[in-house]
Write a protein that holds these residues in place. Structure first.
Motif, PDB file in Angstrom:
ATOM      1  N   PHE A 147       3.520  -2.009   5.774  1.00 50.31           N
ATOM      2  CA  PHE A 147       4.503  -0.940   5.668  1.00 50.31           C
ATOM      3  C   PHE A 147       4.116   0.143   4.658  1.00 50.31           C
ATOM      4  O   PHE A 147       4.920   1.030   4.367  1.00 50.31           O
ATOM      5  CB  PHE A 147       5.867  -1.548   5.303  1.00 50.31           C
ATOM      6  CG  PHE A 147       6.336  -2.542   6.323  1.00 50.31           C
ATOM      7  CD1 PHE A 147       6.993  -2.122   7.456  1.00 50.31           C
ATOM      8  CD2 PHE A 147       6.060  -3.898   6.169  1.00 50.31           C
ATOM      9  CE1 PHE A 147       7.397  -3.033   8.426  1.00 50.31           C
ATOM     10  CE2 PHE A 147       6.458  -4.818   7.123  1.00 50.31           C
ATOM     11  CZ  PHE A 147       7.131  -4.378   8.258  1.00 50.31           C
ATOM     12  N   SER A 148       2.899   0.092   4.123  1.00 50.87           N
ATOM     13  CA  SER A 148       2.506   1.062   3.106  1.00 50.87           C
ATOM     14  C   SER A 148       2.358   2.463   3.673  1.00 50.87           C
ATOM     15  O   SER A 148       2.538   3.452   2.957  1.00 50.87           O
ATOM     16  CB  SER A 148       1.193   0.628   2.439  1.00 50.87           C
ATOM     17  OG  SER A 148       0.148   0.592   3.388  1.00 50.87           O
ATOM     18  N   LYS A 149       2.035   2.590   4.952  1.00 51.64           N
ATOM     19  CA  LYS A 149       1.830   3.914   5.537  1.00 51.64           C
ATOM     20  C   LYS A 149       3.109   4.539   6.070  1.00 51.64           C
ATOM     21  O   LYS A 149       3.176   5.755   6.237  1.00 51.64           O
ATOM     22  CB  LYS A 149       0.810   3.823   6.686  1.00 51.64           C
ATOM     23  CG  LYS A 149      -0.498   3.159   6.325  1.00 51.64           C
ATOM     24  CD  LYS A 149      -1.204   3.839   5.174  1.00 51.64           C
ATOM     25  CE  LYS A 149      -2.527   3.165   4.858  1.00 51.64           C
ATOM     26  NZ  LYS A 149      -3.185   3.744   3.684  1.00 51.64           N
ATOM     27  N   SER A 150       4.102   3.729   6.335  1.00 56.80           N
ATOM     28  CA  SER A 150       5.294   4.250   6.995  1.00 56.80           C
ATOM     29  C   SER A 150       6.570   4.094   6.176  1.00 56.80           C
ATOM     30  O   SER A 150       7.548   4.799   6.421  1.00 56.80           O
ATOM     31  CB  SER A 150       5.491   3.558   8.343  1.00 56.80           C
ATOM     32  OG  SER A 150       5.445   2.149   8.182  1.00 56.80           O
ATOM     33  N   MET A 151       6.590   3.165   5.200  1.00 53.07           N
ATOM     34  CA  MET A 151       7.799   2.953   4.414  1.00 53.07           C
ATOM     35  C   MET A 151       7.621   3.419   2.976  1.00 53.07           C
ATOM     36  O   MET A 151       8.363   4.279   2.493  1.00 53.07           O
ATOM     37  CB  MET A 151       8.198   1.474   4.435  1.00 53.07           C
ATOM     38  CG  MET A 151       9.563   1.194   3.825  1.00 53.07           C
ATOM     39  SD  MET A 151      10.028  -0.566   3.874  1.00 53.07           S
ATOM     40  CE  MET A 151      10.186  -0.877   5.631  1.00 53.07           C
ATOM     41  N   ALA A 152       6.634   2.860   2.268  1.00 45.67           N
ATOM     42  CA  ALA A 152       6.363   3.262   0.888  1.00 45.67           C
ATOM     43  C   ALA A 152       5.049   2.637   0.440  1.00 45.67           C
ATOM     44  O   ALA A 152       4.933   1.415   0.429  1.00 45.67           O
ATOM     45  CB  ALA A 152       7.499   2.830  -0.044  1.00 45.67           C
ATOM     46  N   PRO A 153       4.048   3.447   0.070  1.00 46.84           N
ATOM     47  CA  PRO A 153       2.778   2.876  -0.389  1.00 46.84           C
ATOM     48  C   PRO A 153       2.944   1.922  -1.567  1.00 46.84           C
ATOM     49  O   PRO A 153       2.209   0.941  -1.685  1.00 46.84           O
ATOM     50  CB  PRO A 153       1.968   4.115  -0.777  1.00 46.84           C
ATOM     51  CG  PRO A 153       2.538   5.223   0.037  1.00 46.84           C
ATOM     52  CD  PRO A 153       4.003   4.914   0.147  1.00 46.84           C
ATOM     53  N   ASN A 154       3.917   2.192  -2.440  1.00 48.13           N
ATOM     54  CA  ASN A 154       4.063   1.397  -3.652  1.00 48.13           C
ATOM     55  C   ASN A 154       4.668   0.020  -3.414  1.00 48.13           C
ATOM     56  O   ASN A 154       4.615  -0.846  -4.285  1.00 48.13           O
ATOM     57  CB  ASN A 154       4.927   2.154  -4.670  1.00 48.13           C
ATOM     58  CG  ASN A 154       4.727   1.661  -6.079  1.00 48.13           C
ATOM     59  OD1 ASN A 154       3.675   1.098  -6.410  1.00 48.13           O
ATOM     60  ND2 ASN A 154       5.707   1.854  -6.925  1.00 48.13           N
ATOM     61  N   LEU A 155       5.236  -0.220  -2.222  1.00 46.19           N
ATOM     62  CA  LEU A 155       5.781  -1.547  -1.942  1.00 46.19           C
ATOM     63  C   LEU A 155       4.676  -2.574  -1.718  1.00 46.19           C
ATOM     64  O   LEU A 155       4.848  -3.755  -2.019  1.00 46.19           O
ATOM     65  CB  LEU A 155       6.708  -1.495  -0.720  1.00 46.19           C
ATOM     66  CG  LEU A 155       8.089  -0.895  -0.969  1.00 46.19           C
ATOM     67  CD1 LEU A 155       8.854  -0.796   0.336  1.00 46.19           C
ATOM     68  CD2 LEU A 155       8.871  -1.736  -1.974  1.00 46.19           C
ATOM     69  N   ARG A 156       3.542  -2.141  -1.163  1.00 47.05           N
ATOM     70  CA  ARG A 156       2.375  -3.012  -0.951  1.00 47.05           C
ATOM     71  C   ARG A 156       2.769  -4.307  -0.240  1.00 47.05           C
ATOM     72  O   ARG A 156       2.443  -5.410  -0.678  1.00 47.05           O
ATOM     73  CB  ARG A 156       1.683  -3.345  -2.279  1.00 47.05           C
ATOM     74  CG  ARG A 156       1.316  -2.174  -3.147  1.00 47.05           C
ATOM     75  CD  ARG A 156       0.396  -1.186  -2.469  1.00 47.05           C
ATOM     76  NE  ARG A 156      -0.861  -1.809  -2.044  1.00 47.05           N
ATOM     77  CZ  ARG A 156      -1.466  -1.529  -0.904  1.00 47.05           C
ATOM     78  NH1 ARG A 156      -0.927  -0.687  -0.031  1.00 47.05           N
ATOM     79  NH2 ARG A 156      -2.590  -2.112  -0.593  1.00 47.05           N
TER      80      ARG A 156
END
Length: 470
Positions: free
Chosen positions: A320-329
């Protein structure tokens, strides 16, 4: 040691908490060298009396100053100003004016130097204002109100179970059948690839990759002692004739492929080639690693190798780093039950578990239906932005190769060495991603990857035109 008792202004009517004011004013005095290293701070009781605040407020302020490295707490002696390290001098980006210095590490360093990303058509993520920060913030607030004990323990090696159950439903929409026990969460696709390579390869093995392809894995695989060989990527997937030749020659352990919205070309594999690829995997006994990280930016209907194969020879990766949030990893692996168990053990040996705080955030966003609406908005914005970006690029003499119908990227031919172009652009703090970085051998290239979403700013287009003009 000398002591200081100079009063510091605290404003009760400013709206700023008193403890925050203590931290700010003391830190500023230390930064400005008004309070020098070794000076003893007033005792908690004396500071409170001097400034008319409670001792508890002073304790809170002093504790934060210790945590931030401004003060030392010495048992029985009090608080003392700490020697502050000199701020690190930022080194010049080594590639400025030096095309030979461009490499994978250069691009990653440059990306993080520009955080938050600005003027970065070479970036691989959506701009921050395209993402649903409110949904992430709300999920974090909800999480903070839950039982804190659940946030303090280790996660499980396979990952947060409710998220894996939600991922089972998500995979079923792509016609991939995988139970929660077949899913292992990871710190993004980067860790997923590392776990797969460590578990299923040995030093000296060959790994086939798309050419061009995502650059980070080249160095990661090489560090494990693996031989990385590129397979030419065409508009409808890999060059199957070349793949067959290389598979016969090298007998690879793995073939890593973006089947859908490939990075950097935004191409997707055709159904016919997907079937051919699986036949070659069986013939030459290699495992296909399907990296589907950009899956959610596709409008639907694309062929998935994992769906056709039933997770027999295919290991499926996404996140989900490209579509939700990169920082969530937050990423994940879906594989056969036996392979998933091995990968969970490998993950446990390397990191024990992943932090399930991010996984709980992703679960909440997925389970409440917020993500689906977010994706509809993002895909709509990309579809609106793409034609305009392509017209602007063609006006600058940049030829799409091929022209993308979906996704985040456009792979363009600039007609010149894009290492030189990237070095010129960086003088104006414009970050480009030259084609050499996407080559397994890092060969010079006239191609480069551009981010459609990052090309909407007129200033970016002007700087790109300036770089092209030399």
């Amino acid at each position: 040691m000398p002591s200081t008792h100079a009063p510091m202004p605290l404003a009760r009517d400013s709206g700023e908490p008193l403890a925050d004011q203590i931290v700010r004013t003391v830190a500023a005095s230390i930064e400005e060298r008004v309070l020098r290293p070794g000076v003893r701070m007033p005792s908690i009781r004396r500071f409170a009396a001097t400034h008319g605040v409670s001792p508890f407020t002073v304790v809170a302020g002093y504790d934060r100053l210790v945590a931030q490295g401004y003060l030392d707490s010495r048992r029985g002696a009090g608080f003392f100003v700490r020697e502050r390290p000199q701020p690190a001098r930022h080194e010049a980006v080594p590639s400025r004016g030096n095309a030979d210095a461009l490499d994978v590490a250069w691009l990653i360093r440059s990306l993080f130097r520009q955080a938050p990303l600005q003027l970065s058509p070479g970036a691989g993520v959506l701009p921050a204002d395209w993402l649903d920060g409110a949904a992430v913030a709300n999920a974090l607030r909800e999480l903070s109100r839950q039982n804190s004990a659940a946030l303090l323990a280790y996660g499980t090696p396979h990952g947060f179970l409710p998220l894996r159950q939600q991922l089972q439903l998500k995979l079923a929409e792509r016609e991939i059948a995988a139970g929660p026990e077949q899913i292992v969460t990871t710190v993004g696709v980067t860790q997923a690839l590392d776990l797969v390579a460590r578990e299923f390869c040995r030093p000296g093995d060959t790994v086939l990759v798309d050419d061009p392809a995502w650059f980070l894995m080249f160095g990661s695989f090489a560090a494990l002692g693996l031989n990385v060989v590129g397979v030419r990527r065409l508009a409808d997937g890999p060059d199957m004739e070349q793949l067959a030749e290389l598979a016969a020659l090298h007998r690879p352990s793995l073939f890593v492929i973006n089947s859908v919205l490939q990075n950097p070309t935004s191409t997707s594999i055709s159904a016919a080639k997907a079937y051919q690829l699986l036949r070659l995997a069986e013939q030459f006994d290699f495992t296909v690693v399907e990296d589907d990280i950009y899956a959610d930016l596709h409008p639907g209907g694309a062929a998935r190798l994992a769906a056709l194969d039933g997770l027999k020879r295919v290991i499926y990766l996404s996140g989900f780093s490209k579509s939700m949030a990169p920082n969530l990893r937050v990423g994940f692996i879906a594989a056969s039950g036996e392979r998933a168990e091995r990968l969970a053990d490998r993950k446990m040996l390397s990191t024990l578990s992943t932090s399930d705080i991010g996984e709980r955030v992703v679960y909440k966003i997925l389970s409440e239906g917020l993500y689906r609406k977010h994706l509809d908005r993002v895909r709509g914005r990309l579809d609106a932005a793409r034609p305009r970006a392509l017209r602007q690029l063609e006006a600058l003499g940049l030829r799409p190769d091929p022209a993308p119908g979906a996704g985040l990227f456009v792979w363009v031919d600039a007609g010149v060495d894009t290492n030189l172009l990237a070095a010129r652009a960086l003088r104006d703090d414009l970050l480009l991603a030259p084609g050499s970085l996407f080559s397994p051998k890092q060969l010079a290239s006239t191609h480069m990857r551009l981010n459609v979403a990052a090309l909407q700013d007129a200033g970016t287009i002007r700087l790109l035109e300036r770089a092209l003009g030399g």
